[in-house]
Design an enzyme around this catalytic site. Structure first.
Site, short mmCIF file in Angstrom:
data_model
loop_
_atom_site.label_atom_id
_atom_site.label_comp_id
_atom_site.label_asym_id
_atom_site.label_seq_id
_atom_site.Cartn_x
_atom_site.Cartn_y
_atom_site.Cartn_z
N HIS A 1 -7.89 -5.96 -4.30
CA HIS A 1 -8.23 -5.78 -2.89
C HIS A 1 -9.70 -5.42 -2.69
O HIS A 1 -10.23 -5.51 -1.58
CB HIS A 1 -7.32 -4.70 -2.28
CG HIS A 1 -7.01 -4.92 -0.83
ND1 HIS A 1 -7.90 -5.53 0.04
CD2 HIS A 1 -5.91 -4.61 -0.09
CE1 HIS A 1 -7.35 -5.59 1.24
NE2 HIS A 1 -6.15 -5.04 1.20
N ASP B 1 -9.59 -9.84 0.49
CA ASP B 1 -8.93 -9.23 1.65
C ASP B 1 -7.49 -9.76 1.76
O ASP B 1 -7.17 -10.85 1.27
CB ASP B 1 -9.69 -9.57 2.93
CG ASP B 1 -11.04 -8.85 2.97
OD1 ASP B 1 -11.17 -7.81 2.30
OD2 ASP B 1 -11.95 -9.35 3.67
#
Lengths: 434, 326
Positions: free
Chosen positions: A404, A408
């Site tokens: 992450h 995204d």
């Protein structure tokens, strides 16, 4: 007549020891040059080591199952011709790196006459090797330069100078593999002493202690590395592979053996063209996202020793048939512990095929420093709603994990949907084929 | 070729330049009628007169300040600071005015001045007559700072300094004013500023020195030779600009270096040399660079010879450096 001491060469990747799997020669055997002598399993792969010279085997060092250390004598040969009892002079120039990722040599390791320390000149930063990582060395700048010139990893040289300083003589001795007794040995300090632990279970004992080494140790390191660095999120979606199953059936009927995996791999390549940051690694040192133009996919293969990731190189340039054949070879080699170094390194993205026990969802662990991994689940006939009707379709779930920090949530999701799009309508893949 | 000592060589250079160029003038304490406390200007007052060889009050700031005006006017003043220990009242003039005029006037004005001043200890002079303040000046952009070690260089470099259109601080090692003798050509010749000299070639280790210490370094090299150590000895000659190439080439060859100077070790010029060699010859270094210097104390009234880094102490540094196992 002269004796020749063959020492376990440094096969690169920071490997400092290997387990002797099988002796192919015994004392008294007459060898020709390049004759396979021994199979050694390292952290990375099992390699067959050929004899650099012709001669008679005087002695083999170490039993099957014992650990051989790099630069320690493995075999003593009696060779033709007069000469010194010492091994050939050290090659000052770096010998061809022991195992390069692209070489397709017959024997996995080309042992040079003198054991030459040949650290691989990997284009990417070498994966952190647990053994020498963080080792501080006392040495003068000139000695360090000498070590670089001789391709010696100075961190592995035991210093005989004041306060343990590594001297030029130590470096030369190390590179030459000959040298003084006190030199040319690996620094044993940073290597975990796992061997002291007894392994056989005593009857009645309440626990058994199994040494963690080789592949299992490597897996442990890789997983810990991922956990320490990656901030993962997992995204799961179902995929209707009815059309793909029909296509595969037609292909199989025509006599071409092919599994689902090559189709998935091709779908991923096509999806990556649209989402290139998925095929990338995060260079934390440089603070750069390294987007890969090559499509080398690691595939998790379960073996007796543990999970191995074999690598299919250049998936984008290969046909489905070719990928399928390569997968078959790689899996067989991995299960037989015969993988070559180039078969297990260089991946840019990883796929874990969860097989018959695929479950509903999984949280695959990102193969650090890559930024994404895809898990594919079992195909099940499932009642689903199509045009207001309940119909039975072949359904498969896909679970993608992403780092992450770089990827995204919506990008990861979009990538998964793109993969699904191609798997649900394999005809679209033709459009993307090179 | 005549044999001269350092003082005679300096005097010869001054005389020749004053004969050649009427703009060359001398000013300082006792430089005129008395001929200088070390006799460097003896006979010049008689030959060139009071207009060109001027006795001044005991005011170094005034001597250099006046010389700045002379230089801007178009003369080539050669002021003498009787001992470099006395130079401090002129420090502001030297670092703020002498060194900066070219820069400040965007090149419109230069200060073609040569400040001669005896330097160093070994003459039983106590701390007012013995110090080595070169480091204070090599920190100042706009100056040239040189220090010859023998009569030949003293004459040739002083002529170069006087002809230079920029200011030169010319340190004369007073301990060897008379001790250092050598053949010096008659008449005109120059030794370029900014060039070091390899005085002795060797392979094991490089010894770097200048001025009076060059002789101690050479003595130490001879003693080392008896112990089988082959020293290369370099006379720096010009501290600013520095001939770094010669130093680096030598250290790359030998891998080991000992720097010698009379001034205290703390922040001495040896520290700068070691830093430069680390930067430019790092991967050649086989031992920590060594400094053999004066102690970090005031220059003493007694034990002068123990303060100076003389050959036996330099030899210890050489042996320590040579014996360091790389």
């Amino acid at each position: 007549m002269a004796t020749f001491e063959f020492k376990l060469p440094d096969i690169g990747e920071g490997v400092v020891e290997g387990e002797i799997m099988k002796w192919l020669v015994k004392p008294g055997d007459i060898l020709v040059e390049d004759q396979p002598m021994v199979e050694v399993m390292t952290d990375k792969a099992t390699v067959t080591i050929p004899s650099p010279r012709a001669g008679k085997v005087m002695k083999t060092v170490g039993k099957e199952g014992s650990i051989a250390k790099v630069h320690e004598v493995l075999v003593v040969l009696e060779t033709e011709g007069a000469g010194s009892a010492k091994p050939a002079p050290a090659a000052v120039t770096p010998a061809p790196a022991a195992a390069k990722s692209n070489g397709a040599s017959e024997t996995p390791v080309r042992a040079t006459p003198a054991p030459v320390v040949a650290a691989p000149r990997a284009p990417t930063p070498a994966p952190p090797s647990a053994n020498l990582e963080g080792v501080k060395v006392l040495a003068t700048p000139a000695t360090r330069r000498l070590a670089r010139e001789l391709d010696v990893d100075i961190r592995g040289v035991r210093g005989t100078g004041e306060a343990g300083r590594v001297t030029m003589e130590d470096v030369r001795g190390f590179a030459g593999g000959a040298g003084v007794q006190s030199t040319g040995t690996y620094n044993s300090q940073p290597i975990p002493q796992l061997r002291a632990v007894s392994s056989p279970a005593t009857p009645g004992a309440l626990e058994e202690r199994i040494p963690v080494r080789g592949l299992r140790k490597k897996i442990a390191e890789k997983m810990a590395l991922s956990e320490a660095h990656v901030v993962p999120f997992t995204f799961v979606e179902e995929c209707d592979v009815t059309a793909l199953a029909e296509a595969r059936e037609r292909i199989t009927k025509s006599g071409i053996e092919v599994t689902y995996l090559p189709f998935v791999m091709k779908a991923i390549v096509a999806a990556m063209k649209k989402h290139p940051t998925i095929n990338a690694s995060y260079d934390e040192q440089a603070n750069e996202l390294v987007v890969k133009r090559a499509y080398h996919f690691g595939i998790g293969v379960a073996t007796d020793a543990g999970l191995t990731v074999v690598v299919v190189h250049d998936v984008d340039k290969r046909s489905i048939r070719d990928v399928s054949a390569e997968l078959k070879r790689l899996s067989a080699d991995a299960r037989a512990s015969k993988s070559k170094i180039e078969d297990v390194q260089g991946s840019t993205f990883t796929i874990t095929s969860l097989g018959a026990q695929g479950g509903v969802l999984a949280t695959p662990v990102v193969n650090y420093p890559e930024v994404a991994i895809l898990g594919i689940h079992k195909i099940k006939e499932t009642p689903v709603v199509r045009n207001g009707q309940i119909v039975i379709r072949k359904m498969m779930n896909v679970s993608g994990s992403f780092d992450h920090r770089m990827i995204d949530g919506h990008v990861g999701a979009a990538f998964i949907y793109e993969v699904i799009k191609y798997l649900e309508d394999p005809n679209l893949l033709f459009v993307e084929m090179v | 070729m005549p044999v001269m000592n350092m003082i005679e060589a300096v005097r010869d250079a001054l005389k020749l330049e004053m004969e050649r160029d009427p703009d060359v003038v001398i000013l300082g304490e006792d430089v005129g009628k008395f001929g200088g406390v070390f006799r460097a200007t003896a006979g010049l007052y008689e030959q060139f007169g009071a207009d060109r060889v001027m006795d001044t009050p005991l005011a170094e700031g005034g001597i250099i300040g006046t010389a700045v005006g002379m230089a801007l006017y178009g003369l080539r003043p050669v002021p003498e600071i009787q001992f470099s220990d006395f130079i401090w009242p002129a420090f502001d003039q030297i670092t703020s005015e002498v060194a900066k005029y070219r820069y400040r006037s965007a090149g419109q004005y230069t200060v073609p001045m040569t400040i001669r001043t005896p330097v160093g200890g070994g003459i039983k002079g106590g701390h007012y007559h013995s110090q080595s303040p070169e480091t204070y000046f090599v920190h100042t952009a706009g100056l040239k700072v040189v220090c010859p070690s023998n009569p030949y260089d003293a004459k040739g470099m002083l002529i170069s300094a006087i002809r230079d259109n920029d200011p030169v601080l010319f340190f004369e090692p007073k301990r060897i004013y008379r001790a250092a003798k050598g053949e010096v050509p008659e008449g005109d010749y120059t030794v370029p500023l900014g060039k070091a000299k390899v005085v002795r070639e060797g392979t094991h280790l490089t010894v770097i020195a200048w001025g009076a210490m060059l002789h101690e370094a050479m003595d130490a090299a001879k003693m080392a030779e008896e112990k089988g150590i082959d020293c290369e000895v370099i006379d720096v000659r010009s501290l600013l600009p520095l001939d770094l190439d010669t130093l680096v080439a030598s250290v790359k060859k030998t891998g080991r270096v000992v720097v010698v100077h009379e001034a205290p070790k703390n922040n001495g010029f040896g520290g700068e040399l070691v830093a430069l060699l680390n930067e430019h010859a790092f991967t050649s270094l086989e031992a920590p660079p060594k400094r053999v210097t004066g102690w970090d104390t005031p220059f003493p009234y007694t034990l002068e010879m123990e303060y100076l880094p003389r050959a036996p102490r330099i030899l210890m540094g050489i042996e320590e450096t040579k014996n360091y196992v790389a």
